[in-house]
Design an enzyme around this catalytic site. Structure first.
Site, PDB file in Angstrom:
ATOM      1  CB  ALA A  65     -51.563 -93.218 -18.769  1.00  0.00           C
ATOM      2  N   GLY A 110     -54.988 -94.327 -22.955  1.00  0.00           N
ATOM      3  CA  GLY A 110     -54.313 -95.622 -23.101  1.00  0.00           C
ATOM      4  C   GLY A 110     -55.289 -96.789 -23.110  1.00  0.00           C
ATOM      5  CD  GLU A 113     -52.987 -94.441 -26.819  1.00  0.00           C
ATOM      6  OE1 GLU A 113     -52.904 -94.185 -25.589  1.00  0.00           O
ATOM      7  OE2 GLU A 113     -52.143 -94.061 -27.647  1.00  0.00           O
ATOM      8  CD  GLU A 133     -54.408 -90.217 -24.840  1.00  0.00           C
ATOM      9  OE1 GLU A 133     -55.385 -89.748 -25.461  1.00  0.00           O
ATOM     10  OE2 GLU A 133     -54.161 -91.432 -24.766  1.00  0.00           O
TER      11      GLU A 133
HETATM   12  C1  LIG Z   1     -50.478 -93.339 -22.565  1.00  0.00           C
HETATM   13  C2  LIG Z   1     -51.772 -92.645 -22.761  1.00  0.00           C
HETATM   14  O1  LIG Z   1     -51.902 -92.262 -24.088  1.00  0.00           O
HETATM   15  C3  LIG Z   1     -51.900 -91.476 -21.876  1.00  0.00           C
HETATM   16  C4  LIG Z   1     -53.223 -91.469 -21.205  1.00  0.00           C
HETATM   17  O2  LIG Z   1     -53.943 -92.418 -21.142  1.00  0.00           O
HETATM   18  S1  LIG Z   1     -53.656 -89.991 -20.452  1.00  0.00           S
HETATM   19  C5  LIG Z   1     -55.131 -90.405 -19.598  1.00  0.00           C
HETATM   20  C6  LIG Z   1     -56.322 -90.478 -20.482  1.00  0.00           C
HETATM   21  N1  LIG Z   1     -57.469 -90.620 -19.648  1.00  0.00           N
HETATM   22  C7  LIG Z   1     -58.297 -89.615 -19.361  1.00  0.00           C
HETATM   23  O3  LIG Z   1     -58.142 -88.524 -19.865  1.00  0.00           O
HETATM   24  C8  LIG Z   1     -59.397 -89.879 -18.403  1.00  0.00           C
HETATM   25  C9  LIG Z   1     -59.405 -88.839 -17.294  1.00  0.00           C
HETATM   26  N2  LIG Z   1     -60.438 -89.129 -16.337  1.00  0.00           N
HETATM   27  C10 LIG Z   1     -61.714 -88.769 -16.557  1.00  0.00           C
HETATM   28  O4  LIG Z   1     -62.068 -88.173 -17.544  1.00  0.00           O
HETATM   29  C11 LIG Z   1     -62.713 -89.121 -15.499  1.00  0.00           C
HETATM   30  O5  LIG Z   1     -61.998 -89.302 -14.291  1.00  0.00           O
HETATM   31  C12 LIG Z   1     -63.491 -90.436 -15.778  1.00  0.00           C
HETATM   32  C13 LIG Z   1     -64.461 -90.142 -16.938  1.00  0.00           C
HETATM   33  C14 LIG Z   1     -62.563 -91.552 -16.157  1.00  0.00           C
HETATM   34  C15 LIG Z   1     -64.269 -90.847 -14.521  1.00  0.00           C
HETATM   35  O6  LIG Z   1     -65.063 -89.768 -14.088  1.00  0.00           O
HETATM   36  P1  LIG Z   1     -65.806 -89.818 -12.648  1.00  0.00           P
HETATM   37  O7  LIG Z   1     -66.502 -91.099 -12.522  1.00  0.00           O
HETATM   38  O8  LIG Z   1     -66.578 -88.540 -12.523  1.00  0.00           O
HETATM   39  O9  LIG Z   1     -64.663 -89.874 -11.577  1.00  0.00           O
HETATM   40  P2  LIG Z   1     -63.545 -88.794 -11.227  1.00  0.00           P
HETATM   41  O10 LIG Z   1     -63.898 -88.130  -9.955  1.00  0.00           O
HETATM   42  O11 LIG Z   1     -63.217 -87.939 -12.392  1.00  0.00           O
HETATM   43  O12 LIG Z   1     -62.305 -89.773 -11.008  1.00  0.00           O
HETATM   44  C16 LIG Z   1     -62.277 -90.693  -9.931  1.00  0.00           C
HETATM   45  C17 LIG Z   1     -60.906 -90.646  -9.296  1.00  0.00           C
HETATM   46  O13 LIG Z   1     -59.951 -91.144 -10.236  1.00  0.00           O
HETATM   47  C18 LIG Z   1     -58.935 -90.186 -10.483  1.00  0.00           C
HETATM   48  N3  LIG Z   1     -58.576 -90.285 -11.909  1.00  0.00           N
HETATM   49  C19 LIG Z   1     -59.434 -90.357 -12.961  1.00  0.00           C
HETATM   50  N4  LIG Z   1     -58.737 -90.513 -14.105  1.00  0.00           N
HETATM   51  C20 LIG Z   1     -57.448 -90.546 -13.762  1.00  0.00           C
HETATM   52  C21 LIG Z   1     -56.246 -90.687 -14.510  1.00  0.00           C
HETATM   53  N5  LIG Z   1     -56.234 -90.872 -15.844  1.00  0.00           N
HETATM   54  N6  LIG Z   1     -55.081 -90.672 -13.834  1.00  0.00           N
HETATM   55  C22 LIG Z   1     -55.047 -90.516 -12.490  1.00  0.00           C
HETATM   56  N7  LIG Z   1     -56.156 -90.395 -11.721  1.00  0.00           N
HETATM   57  C23 LIG Z   1     -57.331 -90.398 -12.371  1.00  0.00           C
HETATM   58  C24 LIG Z   1     -59.581 -88.848 -10.138  1.00  0.00           C
HETATM   59  O14 LIG Z   1     -58.597 -87.877  -9.818  1.00  0.00           O
HETATM   60  C25 LIG Z   1     -60.433 -89.226  -8.958  1.00  0.00           C
HETATM   61  O15 LIG Z   1     -59.583 -89.332  -7.840  1.00  0.00           O
HETATM   62  P3  LIG Z   1     -60.146 -88.977  -6.361  1.00  0.00           P
HETATM   63  O16 LIG Z   1     -61.261 -89.944  -6.112  1.00  0.00           O
HETATM   64  O17 LIG Z   1     -58.963 -89.156  -5.491  1.00  0.00           O
HETATM   65  O18 LIG Z   1     -60.628 -87.564  -6.456  1.00  0.00           O
END
Ligand SMILES: C[C@H](O)CC(=O)SCCNC(=O)CCNC(=O)[C@H](O)C(C)(C)COP(=O)(O)OP(=O)(O)OC[C@H]1O[C@@H](n2cnc3c(N)ncnc32)[C@H](O)[C@@H]1OP(=O)(O)O
Length: 719
Positions: A65, A110, A113, A133
């Protein structure tokens, strides 16, 4: 024309390949989910489609997400369970045609998921899969709490969920999270074949939600949940969401997965609006914003490749830095002044690697290979082809100056010359050289191969290229870098000095050492200031302290407490006696003897017990230690030493263990309000003097009720 968020292509084999298409990460925004729903429904309606494969564009399945949308009302309003139950469970997983996930790159949150709601998953060996998450203070919201335990078993699922652990494709396969591994080039084809096999009953058609074989019997499952709760409480006593996660999983085990899905959706609805979640999301973005540096990263420069690094000084810091570098495949030369020091330094690096191997984080073969990247030297001759030098000797300005003279003489012109100092003015370090454009500060935190923060310092003369090269190096050794301007103590050392100073100030006036440590630990710091002083050791950083005292004399509180204790051979944890006494297992015990040192210090300073400070509440202790830190942080922002407030949040969390779930020092301060903080500082400064006096920046923001974290432009636009 608006780009489609999923692309569907139907092959001659009757497989509809639906590609999530919102690069770079195919985040599951409302639009992406709507498009996935439309494509899935279309595939189900079309007679020429036998089965479906879901994959992601740009070599990534989905990053999950979009967390920036947490707490906001989505387009079309919010209906609890809409995507998790109405779509993913009742349409997607219940589909009449099999759906197979083809996972490459990331399948996180997500993203995973969605993949788990498919009837099978094929992944590449390097794909990263996980439900992180909880790092945002929420639970998986698309059925992850129910499907993960049914795919990998309860214990493993809890381990992954509570630690936000991400696993690679190979491990996911061994856990049963994915059904097969395929190389990237064959991934989608393999998934298509698998889908056809399901259609032809040659492979099983599995709905993860109703899978039972991996689940422990209920009585055992309940015991596992109880011990997971106990561990979570012990690890993070202030946090509710890990416990909520266990409750939601248990609900699904006791009352069935559908009841679990409802509880998941309802719990998440609340968690998304919590201050804890907002703080954790803030830290996530703050961390990613650190390396956006005006004048450096917006200049179109490319970081130069660093092949060989030299580290000068093999003490605790130097050996830690060398370890961090070789662990990330850099060839490193470690320089010392004599054979004995050199062997000691090399020994420390080896010990660091061995301790990783002992903890199971490295094979012995990898240890040998990594160690072979290190070479010890006594002369500068081999510095002629290094790309970067990190000087990490003790905080002795004359010694550092001499080293930089030598570095100028021996290193090639392109070489970045970094000094690992926590306080010294860089101009002073490089005073006797002509290479000011190449000199940059690299302030590591001890132990350097473990702690995740690097403070990069530049002067007016440091070239943007040198800073960029160091930012790039930090990234490649997995450090989060904050970039700050040159000044005494830079941002990190400076923002925290009022903390330990306030602590000793209170103790001299009657506050209890152990009560202070307890209050600070309860607040969420890994330990209190006195336990921390013991761990660091009293002798460490004496040079740094003297330097800070000189620069900030008008608000420096010069306590003699540590000196008095040192005179009686109390040096901290290293010799078993500091503010605490330690047993053979390094367990700390309060020591009543400590009172005699405090009394002696009181006599020296002419200070007497203040009944009010003697009986401070835990809340007052936290405020009296951290409001001065907020105050100093404001000075750092006002002087432009840190680029943005969120960098100080990251520094406080990653450098000092300030609880991430409070969002970092400035974010936390704003959650309390600058007005309140300023009023308290005014009150204390009237009674206790300069060390509490609020700075102009804080006073001004408080008077206008503008958040401390607002940028200058934001603050001005509120005029
Ligand atoms: C409904 C669900 O259950 C709820 C969810 O899914 S919660 C979200 C779960 N997802 C996560 O935790 C993933 C979080 N992201 C990460 O761990 C890392 O970004 C990644 C491993 C995907 C990629 O890493 P990397 O390649 O180093 O890129 P990274 O610099 O971190 O991210 C690239 C860009 O995407 C953005 N971004 C990454 N994941 C994002 C997310 N989940 N939401 C919003 N923005 C996100 C970053 O802020 C960054 O933005 P910027 O270029 O403007 O600075």
């Amino acid at each position: 024309m608006k780009e489609r968020k999923t692309i569907m292509e139907v092959g001659s084999d009757g497989i509809a390949v639906i590609t999530l298409n919102d690069p770079p990460l195919n985040l599951l925004s409302h639009d992406v989910l709507v498009s996935l729903k439309e494509s899935t429904e279309l595939a189900m309606q079309r007679d020429d489609v036998k089965a479906v494969v879901i994959t992601g564009s740009n070599g990534k399945f989905s990053g999950g997400a979009n967390v920036s949308a947490f707490g906001t009302v989505p387009q079309g309003g919010r209906k609890v369970g809409l995507w998790s139950i109405d779509f993913l469970t009742d349409v997607f997983e219940a589909a009449r045609k099999p759906i197979v996930a083809a996972v490459d790159g990331v399948a996180l949150g997500g993203g995973l998921e969605v993949a788990m709601a498919c009837h099978a998953r094929i992944s590449t060996s390097n794909a990263q899969l996980g439900l992180p998450e909880l790092q945002f203070g929420i639970l998986p919201g698309l059925g992850g709490t129910q499907r993960l335990p049914r795919l990998v078993g309860l214990s493993k699922a809890l381990e992954m969920l509570l630690a936000s652990k991400i696993v690679k494709g190979e491990e996911a396969y061994s856990l049963g999270l994915v059904d097969a591994i395929a190389p990237t080039s064959e991934l989608v084809n393999r998934a298509c074949s698998w889908a056809l096999c399901i259609v032809e009953h040659k492979k099983p058609w599995i709905s993860s939600l109703y899978k039972l074989d991996k689940l422990e019997p209920l009585a055992k499952a309940r015991i596992i949940c109880t011990s997971a709760r106990a561990r979570a409480k012990k690890q993070s006593p202030n946090l509710e969401f890990p416990l909520a996660c266990v409750d939601v999983i248990e609900e699904g085990l006791v009352s069935g997965p559908r009841a679990g899905l409802w509880k998941e959706a309802e719990t998440n609805e609340e968690l998304q609006h919590s201050t804890t979640s907002k703080s954790l999301v803030h830290i996530f973005f703050a961390q990613r914003a650190t390396t956006k540096v005006p004048g450096v990263t917006d200049q179109g420069l490319q970081p130069r490749k660093v092949y060989k690094v030299a580290v000068v000084g093999g003490g605790l810091m130097g050996s830690g830095i060398a370890t961090a570098l070789i662990l990330h495949n850099y060839s490193v030369i470690l320089k010392e002044v004599n054979e004995q020091f050199l062997q000691a330094g090399i020994g420390r690096v080896k010990a660091n690697l061995k301790s990783r191997a002992k903890n199971g984080n490295m094979s012995l073969e990898k240890l040998d290979k990594t160690f072979s990247l290190l070479r010890g030297v006594l002369e500068y001759d081999s510095f002629r082809d290094v790309d970067l030098v990190i000087e990490a000797v003790t905080e002795d300005i004359l010694l550092k100056q001499q080293i930089f003279i030598d570095l100028e003489k021996y290193c090639p012109p392109h070489c970045v010359l970094a000094t690992n100092t926590s306080t010294f003015d860089l101009n002073l370090v490089g005073k006797r050289t002509n290479v000011h454009n190449q000199i940059v500060g690299a302030h590591f935190f001890s132990p350097a191969h473990v702690r995740p923060l690097l403070e990069i310092i530049h002067t007016e003369q440091t070239s943007a290229q040198a800073v960029l090269d160091l930012i790039n190096l930090a990234k490649s050794i997995k450090k989060t870098a904050i970039i700050v301007k040159n000044s005494t103590g830079f941002a990190t050392t400076r923002m925290m000095f009022p903390y330990s100073m306030a602590a000793t100030f209170l103790v001299e006036r009657g506050a209890d050492i152990y009560k202070i440590d307890q209050a600070i630990s309860k607040f969420g710091m890994p330990m209190g200031p006195f336990r921390m002083a013991d761990l660091v050791g009293f002798g460490v950083a004496t040079g740094a302290r003297a330097n800070m005292r000189k620069s900030f004399s008008e608000r420096w509180y010069d306590s003699k407490l540590m000196q008095v204790m040192q005179e009686d051979d109390r040096a901290g944890q290293t010799n078993g006696k500091g503010f605490y006494v330690y047993d053979g297992n390094r367990k700390a015990f309060p020591d009543p003897e400590i009172e005699k040192y405090i009394e002696k210090t009181r006599r020296i300073s002419g200070v007497s017990i203040d009944p009010k400070l003697k009986s401070l509440s835990e809340k007052e202790i936290v405020e009296m230690l951290f409001f001065p830190v907020v105050n100093e942080s404001c000075r750092i922002l006002a002087e432009g030493i840190a680029i943005k407030a969120s960098d100080l949040d990251v520094a406080s969390v990653m450098g000092f263990g300030f609880p991430a779930y409070r969002g970092g020092i400035i974010f936390w301060a704003d959650s309390i309000g600058p007005k309140y903080i300023c009023s308290k500082l005014v009150e204390w400064s009237r009674i206790y003097g300069k060390i509490f006096e609020p700075c102009a920046y804080l006073k001004e923001r408080a008077s206008r009720d503008v958040p401390l974290g607002a940028s200058l432009e934001q603050a001005t636009s509120r005029l």
